[in-house]
Write a protein that holds these residues in place. Structure first.
Motif, PDB file in Angstrom:
ATOM      1  N   GLU A  91       0.831  -1.200   0.000  1.00  0.00           N
ATOM      2  CA  GLU A  91       0.000   0.000   0.000  1.00  0.00           C
ATOM      3  C   GLU A  91       0.870   1.257   0.000  1.00  0.00           C
ATOM      4  O   GLU A  91       0.648   2.195  -0.775  1.00  0.00           O
ATOM      5  N   LYS A  92       1.860   1.292   0.862  1.00  0.00           N
ATOM      6  CA  LYS A  92       2.780   2.425   0.958  1.00  0.00           C
ATOM      7  C   LYS A  92       3.547   2.605  -0.351  1.00  0.00           C
ATOM      8  O   LYS A  92       3.678   3.719  -0.871  1.00  0.00           O
ATOM      9  N   ALA A  93       4.053   1.510  -0.894  1.00  0.00           N
ATOM     10  CA  ALA A  93       4.825   1.582  -2.141  1.00  0.00           C
ATOM     11  C   ALA A  93       3.950   2.045  -3.305  1.00  0.00           C
ATOM     12  O   ALA A  93       4.381   2.863  -4.131  1.00  0.00           O
ATOM     13  N   ALA A  94       2.714   1.539  -3.381  1.00  0.00           N
ATOM     14  CA  ALA A  94       1.808   1.928  -4.474  1.00  0.00           C
ATOM     15  C   ALA A  94       1.516   3.426  -4.420  1.00  0.00           C
ATOM     16  O   ALA A  94       1.501   4.107  -5.457  1.00  0.00           O
ATOM     17  N   LYS A  95       1.301   3.958  -3.231  1.00  0.00           N
ATOM     18  CA  LYS A  95       1.051   5.400  -3.080  1.00  0.00           C
ATOM     19  C   LYS A  95       2.275   6.205  -3.502  1.00  0.00           C
ATOM     20  O   LYS A  95       2.151   7.228  -4.174  1.00  0.00           O
ATOM     21  N   ALA A  96       3.461   5.756  -3.112  1.00  0.00           N
ATOM     22  CA  ALA A  96       4.689   6.483  -3.458  1.00  0.00           C
ATOM     23  C   ALA A  96       4.939   6.483  -4.970  1.00  0.00           C
ATOM     24  O   ALA A  96       5.289   7.521  -5.548  1.00  0.00           O
ATOM     25  N   TRP A  97       4.755   5.327  -5.616  1.00  0.00           N
ATOM     26  CA  TRP A  97       4.951   5.252  -7.067  1.00  0.00           C
ATOM     27  C   TRP A  97       3.897   6.078  -7.801  1.00  0.00           C
ATOM     28  O   TRP A  97       4.202   6.775  -8.773  1.00  0.00           O
ATOM     29  N   ALA A  98       2.653   6.019  -7.332  1.00  0.00           N
ATOM     30  CA  ALA A  98       1.582   6.799  -7.971  1.00  0.00           C
ATOM     31  C   ALA A  98       1.877   8.289  -7.864  1.00  0.00           C
ATOM     32  O   ALA A  98       1.690   9.038  -8.831  1.00  0.00           O
ATOM     33  N   LYS A  99       2.344   8.718  -6.707  1.00  0.00           N
ATOM     34  CA  LYS A  99       2.700  10.133  -6.522  1.00  0.00           C
ATOM     35  C   LYS A  99       3.840  10.523  -7.457  1.00  0.00           C
ATOM     36  O   LYS A  99       3.800  11.577  -8.102  1.00  0.00           O
ATOM     37  N   LEU A 100       4.855   9.670  -7.558  1.00  0.00           N
ATOM     38  CA  LEU A 100       6.007   9.941  -8.421  1.00  0.00           C
ATOM     39  C   LEU A 100       5.591  10.135  -9.869  1.00  0.00           C
ATOM     40  O   LEU A 100       6.068  11.047 -10.556  1.00  0.00           O
TER      41      LEU A 100
ATOM     42  N   PRO B  47      -3.242   7.684 -10.648  1.00  0.00           N
ATOM     43  CA  PRO B  47      -4.038   7.168  -9.520  1.00  0.00           C
ATOM     44  C   PRO B  47      -3.334   5.988  -8.839  1.00  0.00           C
ATOM     45  O   PRO B  47      -2.615   5.225  -9.482  1.00  0.00           O
ATOM     46  N   VAL B  48      -3.580   5.864  -7.540  1.00  0.00           N
ATOM     47  CA  VAL B  48      -3.033   4.724  -6.800  1.00  0.00           C
ATOM     48  C   VAL B  48      -3.690   3.462  -7.355  1.00  0.00           C
ATOM     49  O   VAL B  48      -4.917   3.394  -7.467  1.00  0.00           O
ATOM     50  N   PRO B  49      -2.890   2.466  -7.735  1.00  0.00           N
ATOM     51  CA  PRO B  49      -3.468   1.251  -8.313  1.00  0.00           C
ATOM     52  C   PRO B  49      -4.205   0.421  -7.270  1.00  0.00           C
ATOM     53  O   PRO B  49      -3.957   0.527  -6.072  1.00  0.00           O
ATOM     54  N   GLU B  50      -5.087  -0.426  -7.774  1.00  0.00           N
ATOM     55  CA  GLU B  50      -5.804  -1.381  -6.929  1.00  0.00           C
ATOM     56  C   GLU B  50      -4.811  -2.339  -6.285  1.00  0.00           C
ATOM     57  O   GLU B  50      -3.849  -2.782  -6.923  1.00  0.00           O
TER      58      GLU B  50
ATOM     59  N   VAL C  17      -0.268  -3.199  -9.725  1.00  0.00           N
ATOM     60  CA  VAL C  17       0.346  -3.081 -11.045  1.00  0.00           C
ATOM     61  C   VAL C  17       0.135  -1.661 -11.565  1.00  0.00           C
ATOM     62  O   VAL C  17      -0.994  -1.166 -11.589  1.00  0.00           O
ATOM     63  N   ILE C  18       1.241  -1.037 -11.982  1.00  0.00           N
ATOM     64  CA  ILE C  18       1.190   0.317 -12.522  1.00  0.00           C
ATOM     65  C   ILE C  18       1.632   0.269 -13.980  1.00  0.00           C
ATOM     66  O   ILE C  18       2.795  -0.041 -14.263  1.00  0.00           O
ATOM     67  N   PRO C  19       0.732   0.555 -14.930  1.00  0.00           N
ATOM     68  CA  PRO C  19       1.122   0.610 -16.349  1.00  0.00           C
ATOM     69  C   PRO C  19       2.045   1.808 -16.590  1.00  0.00           C
ATOM     70  O   PRO C  19       1.780   2.911 -16.121  1.00  0.00           O
ATOM     71  N   VAL C  20       3.131   1.564 -17.312  1.00  0.00           N
ATOM     72  CA  VAL C  20       4.096   2.619 -17.641  1.00  0.00           C
ATOM     73  C   VAL C  20       4.483   2.434 -19.106  1.00  0.00           C
ATOM     74  O   VAL C  20       5.375   1.658 -19.419  1.00  0.00           O
ATOM     75  N   GLY C  21       3.818   3.121 -20.012  1.00  0.00           N
ATOM     76  CA  GLY C  21       4.137   2.965 -21.427  1.00  0.00           C
ATOM     77  C   GLY C  21       3.883   1.547 -21.893  1.00  0.00           C
ATOM     78  O   GLY C  21       2.791   1.018 -21.741  1.00  0.00           O
ATOM     79  N   ASN C  22       4.920   0.903 -22.420  1.00  0.00           N
ATOM     80  CA  ASN C  22       4.806  -0.452 -22.968  1.00  0.00           C
ATOM     81  C   ASN C  22       5.102  -1.553 -21.957  1.00  0.00           C
ATOM     82  O   ASN C  22       5.226  -2.710 -22.331  1.00  0.00           O
ATOM     83  N   PHE C  23       5.270  -1.192 -20.684  1.00  0.00           N
ATOM     84  CA  PHE C  23       5.551  -2.204 -19.668  1.00  0.00           C
ATOM     85  C   PHE C  23       4.801  -1.845 -18.394  1.00  0.00           C
ATOM     86  O   PHE C  23       4.110  -0.828 -18.332  1.00  0.00           O
ATOM     87  N   VAL C  24       4.909  -2.697 -17.381  1.00  0.00           N
ATOM     88  CA  VAL C  24       4.284  -2.428 -16.096  1.00  0.00           C
ATOM     89  C   VAL C  24       5.327  -2.517 -14.987  1.00  0.00           C
ATOM     90  O   VAL C  24       6.326  -3.222 -15.107  1.00  0.00           O
ATOM     91  N   ILE C  25       5.047  -1.776 -13.924  1.00  0.00           N
ATOM     92  CA  ILE C  25       5.782  -1.958 -12.672  1.00  0.00           C
ATOM     93  C   ILE C  25       4.847  -2.751 -11.775  1.00  0.00           C
ATOM     94  O   ILE C  25       3.714  -2.342 -11.523  1.00  0.00           O
ATOM     95  N   GLU C  26       5.317  -3.902 -11.350  1.00  0.00           N
ATOM     96  CA  GLU C  26       4.533  -4.789 -10.498  1.00  0.00           C
ATOM     97  C   GLU C  26       5.128  -4.739  -9.096  1.00  0.00           C
ATOM     98  O   GLU C  26       6.312  -5.031  -8.919  1.00  0.00           O
TER      99      GLU C  26
END
Length: 150
Positions: free
Chosen positions: A21-30, A34-37, A64-73
């Motif tokens: 949860e903490k990591a998803a919020k930090a990556w979404a902010k960066l 939106p914060v991923p599910e 999972v955060i979509p980033v262009g042609n790949f995802v950050i999981e």
């Protein structure tokens, strides 16, 4: 390799964290997204997933955060033995694997990696595809996820 992994098949960076949860919020902010599910996967045994040759029984939370042609999981391991638990216990948080879609060459690539001493660590099957984490930390500094298709 006779069957090299094509760079255009790069689909994923997987990071093991201790608080998804903490990591998803930090990556979404960066990224200003939106914060991923957060998906919570149970610890029930799954006959379609093996870890080091045995049926896997473990829990995890994932985002999972979509980033262009790949995802950050982002993966937070729960209880039970898994490649993710093994990684965080050994290294702490960090990049667990890079994922590549290789199409029909999956078995040939896995065979070549095994011939080079890089074994399969965890395998999972789901409708329409599969994933295979190969134990390439010592050889490459990171594991690989070899997928026939995303």
């Amino acid at each position: 390799m006779k069957n090299p992994i094509n760079l255009d098949g790069f689909i994923q960076i997987a990071i093991v964290v201790d608080d998804v949860e903490k990591a998803a919020k930090a990556w979404a902010k960066l990224f200003g997204v939106p914060v991923p599910e957060i998906m919570d996967h149970s610890q029930d045994g799954n006959p379609n997933v093996t870890y080091r040759g045995k049926t896997a029984k473990y829990g995890l939370k994932m985002a999972v955060i979509p980033v262009g042609n790949f995802v950050i999981e982002l993966t937070e391991p729960g209880g039970g033995e898994s490649t993710f638990r093994e990684f965080i216990d050994k290294h702490g948080c960090g990049v667990h694997h890079l994922g590549f879609e290789v199409g029909e060459r999956r078995d040939a690539i896995i065979a070549e990696l095994e011939a080079d001493g890089i074994d399969m660590r965890q395998i999972g099957f789901y409708p329409g595809s599969s994933w295979t984490i190969v134990d390439s930390e010592d050889a490459l500094g990171v594991n690989l996820n070899i997928k026939p298709k995303a």
